[in-house]
Design an enzyme around this catalytic site. Sequence first.
Site, PDB file in Angstrom:
ATOM      1  N   ASP A 245      -7.012   4.280  -4.527  1.00  0.00           N
ATOM      2  CA  ASP A 245      -7.686   4.164  -3.223  1.00  0.00           C
ATOM      3  C   ASP A 245      -8.278   5.559  -2.986  1.00  0.00           C
ATOM      4  O   ASP A 245      -8.486   6.308  -3.967  1.00  0.00           O
ATOM      5  CB  ASP A 245      -6.676   3.762  -2.118  1.00  0.00           C
ATOM      6  CG  ASP A 245      -7.356   3.419  -0.792  1.00  0.00           C
ATOM      7  OD1 ASP A 245      -7.955   2.345  -0.685  1.00  0.00           O
ATOM      8  OD2 ASP A 245      -7.321   4.240   0.150  1.00  0.00           O
TER       9      ASP A 245
ATOM     10  N   LYS B   8       0.869  -1.177   0.000  1.00  0.00           N
ATOM     11  CA  LYS B   8       0.000   0.000   0.000  1.00  0.00           C
ATOM     12  C   LYS B   8       0.900   1.219   0.000  1.00  0.00           C
ATOM     13  O   LYS B   8       2.040   1.150   0.453  1.00  0.00           O
ATOM     14  CB  LYS B   8      -0.868   0.003   1.263  1.00  0.00           C
ATOM     15  CG  LYS B   8      -2.099   0.873   1.150  1.00  0.00           C
ATOM     16  CD  LYS B   8      -3.278   0.140   0.525  1.00  0.00           C
ATOM     17  CE  LYS B   8      -4.413   1.088   0.237  1.00  0.00           C
ATOM     18  NZ  LYS B   8      -5.631   0.383  -0.215  1.00  0.00           N
TER      19      LYS B   8
HETATM   20  P1  NDP Z   1     -12.915   7.782  -2.899  1.00  0.00           P
HETATM   21  O1  NDP Z   1     -11.834   8.764  -2.710  1.00  0.00           O
HETATM   22  O2  NDP Z   1     -13.458   7.546  -4.257  1.00  0.00           O
HETATM   23  O3  NDP Z   1     -14.145   8.126  -1.935  1.00  0.00           O
HETATM   24  C1  NDP Z   1     -13.977   8.197  -0.563  1.00  0.00           C
HETATM   25  C2  NDP Z   1     -15.285   8.667   0.046  1.00  0.00           C
HETATM   26  O4  NDP Z   1     -15.200   8.555   1.467  1.00  0.00           O
HETATM   27  C3  NDP Z   1     -15.585  10.117  -0.248  1.00  0.00           C
HETATM   28  O5  NDP Z   1     -16.972  10.312  -0.265  1.00  0.00           O
HETATM   29  C4  NDP Z   1     -14.941  10.811   0.929  1.00  0.00           C
HETATM   30  O6  NDP Z   1     -15.466  12.098   1.220  1.00  0.00           O
HETATM   31  C5  NDP Z   1     -15.255   9.865   2.055  1.00  0.00           C
HETATM   32  N1  NDP Z   1     -14.241   9.987   3.089  1.00  0.00           N
HETATM   33  C6  NDP Z   1     -12.899   9.877   2.948  1.00  0.00           C
HETATM   34  N2  NDP Z   1     -12.281  10.099   4.106  1.00  0.00           N
HETATM   35  C7  NDP Z   1     -13.253  10.350   4.994  1.00  0.00           C
HETATM   36  C8  NDP Z   1     -13.251  10.647   6.360  1.00  0.00           C
HETATM   37  N3  NDP Z   1     -12.109  10.730   7.060  1.00  0.00           N
HETATM   38  N4  NDP Z   1     -14.463  10.829   6.962  1.00  0.00           N
HETATM   39  C9  NDP Z   1     -15.613  10.745   6.263  1.00  0.00           C
HETATM   40  N5  NDP Z   1     -15.672  10.475   4.958  1.00  0.00           N
HETATM   41  C10 NDP Z   1     -14.513  10.276   4.337  1.00  0.00           C
HETATM   42  O7  NDP Z   1     -12.348   6.422  -2.264  1.00  0.00           O
HETATM   43  P2  NDP Z   1     -12.877   4.924  -2.478  1.00  0.00           P
HETATM   44  O8  NDP Z   1     -14.340   4.915  -2.669  1.00  0.00           O
HETATM   45  O9  NDP Z   1     -11.998   4.292  -3.464  1.00  0.00           O
HETATM   46  O10 NDP Z   1     -12.515   4.286  -1.058  1.00  0.00           O
HETATM   47  C11 NDP Z   1     -13.454   4.219   0.026  1.00  0.00           C
HETATM   48  C12 NDP Z   1     -13.011   3.138   1.003  1.00  0.00           C
HETATM   49  O11 NDP Z   1     -12.973   1.869   0.324  1.00  0.00           O
HETATM   50  C13 NDP Z   1     -11.611   3.314   1.617  1.00  0.00           C
HETATM   51  O12 NDP Z   1     -11.617   2.774   2.924  1.00  0.00           O
HETATM   52  C14 NDP Z   1     -10.743   2.423   0.720  1.00  0.00           C
HETATM   53  O13 NDP Z   1      -9.552   2.020   1.372  1.00  0.00           O
HETATM   54  C15 NDP Z   1     -11.693   1.265   0.501  1.00  0.00           C
HETATM   55  N6  NDP Z   1     -11.398   0.420  -0.647  1.00  0.00           N
HETATM   56  C16 NDP Z   1     -11.324   0.951  -1.910  1.00  0.00           C
HETATM   57  C17 NDP Z   1     -11.059   0.118  -2.989  1.00  0.00           C
HETATM   58  C18 NDP Z   1     -11.078   0.632  -4.387  1.00  0.00           C
HETATM   59  O14 NDP Z   1     -11.012  -0.206  -5.303  1.00  0.00           O
HETATM   60  N7  NDP Z   1     -11.173   1.914  -4.645  1.00  0.00           N
HETATM   61  C19 NDP Z   1     -10.783  -1.321  -2.803  1.00  0.00           C
HETATM   62  C20 NDP Z   1     -10.993  -1.798  -1.451  1.00  0.00           C
HETATM   63  C21 NDP Z   1     -11.267  -0.932  -0.424  1.00  0.00           C
HETATM   64  P3  NDP Z   1     -14.689  13.407   0.719  1.00  0.00           P
HETATM   65  O15 NDP Z   1     -15.029  13.529  -0.731  1.00  0.00           O
HETATM   66  O16 NDP Z   1     -15.254  14.504   1.572  1.00  0.00           O
HETATM   67  O17 NDP Z   1     -13.233  13.169   0.975  1.00  0.00           O
END
Ligand code: NDP
Length: 449
Positions: free
Chosen positions: A162, A122
Amino acid sequence: MLDALQYVKDRDPDQKEFHQAVLEVFESVQPVIDRNPELAKERILERITEPERVIQFRVPWMDDSGQVQVNRGFRIEMSSAIGPYKGGLRFHPSVNLSILKFLAFEQVFKNALTTLPMGGGKGGSDFDPKGKSDSEVMRFCQSFMAELYRHIGPNTDVPAGDIGVGGREIGYLFGMYKKLSNEFTGVLTGKSISWGGSLIRPEATGYGCVYFAAEMLTANNDTLDGKICLVSGSGNVAQYTVEKLLELGAKPITLSDSAGYILDEEGIDSEKLAFVMQLKNVRRGRISEYIEKYPGAVYTPLDPSLEYNPLWNHKADCAFPSATENEINFKDAMNLVNNGVKLVAEGANMPSTPEAIAYYLDNNILFGLGKAANAGGVAVSGLEMSQNSMRLNWTREEVDNRLKQIMKSIHTACVEAAEAYQQPGNYVVGANIAGFMKVVNAMRDQGLV
Ligand code: NDP
């Protein structure tokens, strides 16, 4: 186990997220260690928690006003026991060694569960893409890759996206890698479909999480049809979770970002989802704008003084946390149960605190742990690597069918491992033991390296 945990804590006392991830695995695999005392003698737990390599570097770049900015870049190469290091890059101001080590550690077992030959890693940076122009993001990505490129490669380490790293960032990163290495090769996944990406990769984590939830329900003679679902986040994982829930007849009613959440009791249908995708992916706006377009919905800003997140306090059947780590605490877990939620499937990594997980298990919630439930993303990244190596593209149906099969086999592996250790229905124990066994067997085969 306690000795090994203390050893990990003593070495890096400040890395609390890493300790949390390690504790969860250690607790689950204790019965394996009890049955196989030679693992303790070989110090498997101490070895598996020590990254094979940690790379940290300076990322200098110039913003649009001509100011020099300096960020930190990282890559944790955690384990190559079963394949090249594989795992995403996160760009978010909260990124530090503890968070990346927890993510890399989880990734090792998740990748093992996919049945594909991928090790775990990562990386990322404390850079915040929010509010930055496209050219600032490009200059940052180029500077980041100017160092990272010497550590990665299609047979060494294959990063992906991510939080904060989507198609735009992968494009800029890939462009710089290609220029520096003079090679067009499958060194990153999540690429655009016209230059080496795989169909279904953007959808894979959200779709896979819903497939996993559907498997858990099928095993209990139930389906997602008609289920009211709470979803957090509004990024990649949340969007495609909602899309697949709609396809399977469920009714998603919430979405969020780091500033607050929306509740749409009429349901977020496919037209509303298309609006969210445009809002978040193209206009890069905030979820609060949803209520301007759909005034029937309610927006609640985040209130840090509250001990719980009101998003998890609505009548529902299922919950899909898809934003970030530790977004469901003990109080939230109690609220979920009191509101009738019977299933939690984690799209995000480690979104439930250990106290929340214990509460789910005590209350017989069907609980799909992140490393099993959200493994669909990395699984399709693995399929993207295969397609790149063969220099061909599979159809959407082919990739989706493989994803479904992989999620089914992860579900089966969890069920079987939990049963083998007399904890039927416990997907936490099942996922951790199944992933752990595969990695440990490979480590033992390869000797002390
Ligand atoms: P994105 O950046 O596309 O979206 C993240 C979302 O979560 C946004 O809506 C963001 O809001 C919100 N967010 C981020 N940080 C916080 C926080 N501290 N508190 C509240 N809301 C928050 O990321 P992903 O959708 O790709 O990832 C989401 C989760 O899924 C993570 O935990 C990631 O590790 C996990 N994941 C992702 C994978 C992938 O293929 N993308 C694979 C497996 C797991 P804002 O816009 O305000 O930042």
